[in-house]
Design a protein around this motif. Sequence first.
Motif, PDB file in Angstrom:
ATOM      1  N   LEU A 178      20.859  31.420  31.843  1.00 21.98           N
ATOM      2  CA  LEU A 178      20.342  32.746  31.252  1.00 21.98           C
ATOM      3  C   LEU A 178      19.957  32.415  30.004  1.00 21.98           C
ATOM      4  CD1 LEU A 178      19.517  35.428  32.246  1.00 21.98           C
ATOM      5  CD2 LEU A 178      21.697  36.390  31.745  1.00 21.98           C
ATOM      6  N   ALA A 179      20.969  31.922  29.223  1.00 23.22           N
ATOM      7  CA  ALA A 179      20.687  32.045  27.712  1.00 23.22           C
ATOM      8  C   ALA A 179      19.609  30.604  27.518  1.00 23.22           C
ATOM      9  CB  ALA A 179      22.090  31.304  27.106  1.00 23.22           C
ATOM     10  N   LEU A 180      19.517  29.857  28.144  1.00 20.76           N
ATOM     11  CA  LEU A 180      18.432  28.959  28.099  1.00 20.76           C
ATOM     12  C   LEU A 180      17.060  29.341  28.297  1.00 20.76           C
ATOM     13  CD1 LEU A 180      19.798  25.581  29.498  1.00 20.76           C
ATOM     14  CD2 LEU A 180      19.150  25.812  27.036  1.00 20.76           C
ATOM     15  N   LEU A 181      17.092  30.254  29.445  1.00 17.12           N
ATOM     16  CA  LEU A 181      15.783  30.931  29.850  1.00 17.12           C
ATOM     17  C   LEU A 181      15.338  32.023  28.503  1.00 17.12           C
ATOM     18  CD1 LEU A 181      13.750  31.787  31.808  1.00 17.12           C
ATOM     19  CD2 LEU A 181      15.115  33.407  32.663  1.00 17.12           C
ATOM     20  N   ILE A 182      16.460  32.660  28.210  1.00 16.48           N
ATOM     21  CA  ILE A 182      16.077  33.641  27.145  1.00 16.48           C
ATOM     22  C   ILE A 182      15.619  33.074  25.954  1.00 16.48           C
ATOM     23  CG2 ILE A 182      16.945  35.130  25.362  1.00 16.48           C
ATOM     24  CD1 ILE A 182      18.626  36.166  27.672  1.00 16.48           C
ATOM     25  N   MET A 183      16.100  31.879  25.381  1.00 14.31           N
ATOM     26  CA  MET A 183      15.536  30.926  24.300  1.00 14.31           C
ATOM     27  C   MET A 183      14.134  30.391  24.683  1.00 14.31           C
ATOM     28  SD  MET A 183      18.931  29.118  22.744  1.00 14.31           S
ATOM     29  CE  MET A 183      19.128  27.974  23.949  1.00 14.31           C
TER      30      MET A 183
ATOM     31  N   TRP B  19      11.493  33.299  24.656  1.00 11.92           N
ATOM     32  CA  TRP B  19      11.047  34.187  23.349  1.00 11.92           C
ATOM     33  C   TRP B  19      10.993  33.140  22.120  1.00 11.92           C
ATOM     34  CZ3 TRP B  19      13.590  36.920  26.998  1.00 11.92           C
ATOM     35  CH2 TRP B  19      12.866  38.150  27.548  1.00 11.92           C
ATOM     36  N   GLY B  20      11.329  31.791  22.351  1.00 11.97           N
ATOM     37  CA  GLY B  20      11.632  30.990  21.038  1.00 11.97           C
ATOM     38  C   GLY B  20      10.559  29.867  20.975  1.00 11.97           C
ATOM     39  N   ILE B  21       9.870  29.257  22.182  1.00 12.15           N
ATOM     40  CA  ILE B  21       9.240  27.890  22.015  1.00 12.15           C
ATOM     41  C   ILE B  21       7.881  28.489  21.500  1.00 12.15           C
ATOM     42  CG2 ILE B  21       8.002  26.285  23.613  1.00 12.15           C
ATOM     43  CD1 ILE B  21      10.381  26.476  25.555  1.00 12.15           C
ATOM     44  N   SER B  22       7.781  27.540  20.255  1.00 16.65           N
ATOM     45  CA  SER B  22       6.352  27.751  19.740  1.00 16.65           C
ATOM     46  C   SER B  22       6.416  26.649  18.973  1.00 16.65           C
ATOM     47  CB  SER B  22       6.498  28.985  18.743  1.00 16.65           C
ATOM     48  OG  SER B  22       7.687  28.871  17.860  1.00 16.65           O
TER      49      SER B  22
ATOM     50  N   LEU C  11       9.209  16.340  26.803  1.00 17.29           N
ATOM     51  CA  LEU C  11       7.842  17.044  26.915  1.00 17.29           C
ATOM     52  C   LEU C  11       7.503  17.957  25.762  1.00 17.29           C
ATOM     53  CD1 LEU C  11       7.160  17.316  30.698  1.00 17.29           C
ATOM     54  CD2 LEU C  11       6.059  15.971  29.079  1.00 17.29           C
ATOM     55  N   LEU C  12       8.678  18.570  25.372  1.00 18.07           N
ATOM     56  CA  LEU C  12       8.652  19.625  24.335  1.00 18.07           C
ATOM     57  C   LEU C  12       8.473  19.117  22.927  1.00 18.07           C
ATOM     58  CD1 LEU C  12      10.779  22.427  25.618  1.00 18.07           C
ATOM     59  CD2 LEU C  12       8.565  22.653  25.497  1.00 18.07           C
ATOM     60  N   TYR C  13       9.057  17.934  22.874  1.00 13.26           N
ATOM     61  CA  TYR C  13       9.313  17.461  21.452  1.00 13.26           C
ATOM     62  C   TYR C  13       7.999  17.359  20.732  1.00 13.26           C
ATOM     63  CZ  TYR C  13      10.608  14.067  17.721  1.00 13.26           C
ATOM     64  OH  TYR C  13      10.733  13.515  16.360  1.00 13.26           O
ATOM     65  N   PRO C  14       6.715  16.872  21.042  1.00  7.53           N
ATOM     66  CA  PRO C  14       5.399  16.848  20.108  1.00  7.53           C
ATOM     67  C   PRO C  14       5.116  18.264  19.960  1.00  7.53           C
ATOM     68  CG  PRO C  14       5.368  15.658  22.231  1.00  7.53           C
ATOM     69  CD  PRO C  14       6.630  16.149  22.317  1.00  7.53           C
ATOM     70  N   TYR C  15       5.349  19.343  20.704  1.00 10.45           N
ATOM     71  CA  TYR C  15       4.863  20.506  20.569  1.00 10.45           C
ATOM     72  C   TYR C  15       5.822  21.301  19.531  1.00 10.45           C
ATOM     73  CZ  TYR C  15       3.581  25.602  21.599  1.00 10.45           C
ATOM     74  OH  TYR C  15       3.276  26.799  21.670  1.00 10.45           O
ATOM     75  N   MET C  16       7.181  21.143  19.712  1.00  5.91           N
ATOM     76  CA  MET C  16       7.842  21.912  18.980  1.00  5.91           C
ATOM     77  C   MET C  16       8.395  21.229  17.528  1.00  5.91           C
ATOM     78  SD  MET C  16      10.559  23.286  21.792  1.00  5.91           S
ATOM     79  CE  MET C  16      11.281  24.710  20.665  1.00  5.91           C
ATOM     80  N   MET C  17       8.186  19.890  17.431  1.00  6.61           N
ATOM     81  CA  MET C  17       8.550  19.281  16.224  1.00  6.61           C
ATOM     82  C   MET C  17       7.424  19.132  15.122  1.00  6.61           C
ATOM     83  SD  MET C  17      11.653  18.851  16.697  1.00  6.61           S
ATOM     84  CE  MET C  17      12.556  17.571  15.677  1.00  6.61           C
TER      85      MET C  17
END
Length: 128
Positions: free
Chosen positions: A44-49, A52-55, A107-113
């Motif tokens: 649940l904590a991972l889902l919430i993060m 609302w946080g992935i950008s 997969l998230l590394y290039p987008y989030m970093m």
Amino acid sequence: MFVPQDLVYLCTTPEQLNAVNERLLPLIAHDRAGFGGALFSDALALLIMALWGISPGARWLWLTFLFGGLPGFVAGFSVHLHIGYTDFVHLLPAYVAFALYVGGLVLLYPYMMQHKRLDAMETMRSSR
């Protein structure tokens, strides 16, 4: 409460465990329920993060995913290895979870970093 691999590893049956101490099975059930609750809370904590946080440029969140997930996998795999409980079928859900975890991080590394400065420049260019 037991998967077949548990009883093979322990070389026993629930009846034999109950004969040793009638409080042993409820204790194991309590432990399993607590573990399940902890897994659900983490999910649940991972889902919430994630929702609302992935950008772009959310480097802190990517690092939180990285360092937040590692202790659980290290603890889980090392305990099983240490006690010799390495049945592949028993650990298969953990292997799948670890593969999804690593895949998601990759997969998230290039987008989030990304650097936020670059994002601001792209926004300025697109608004012209």
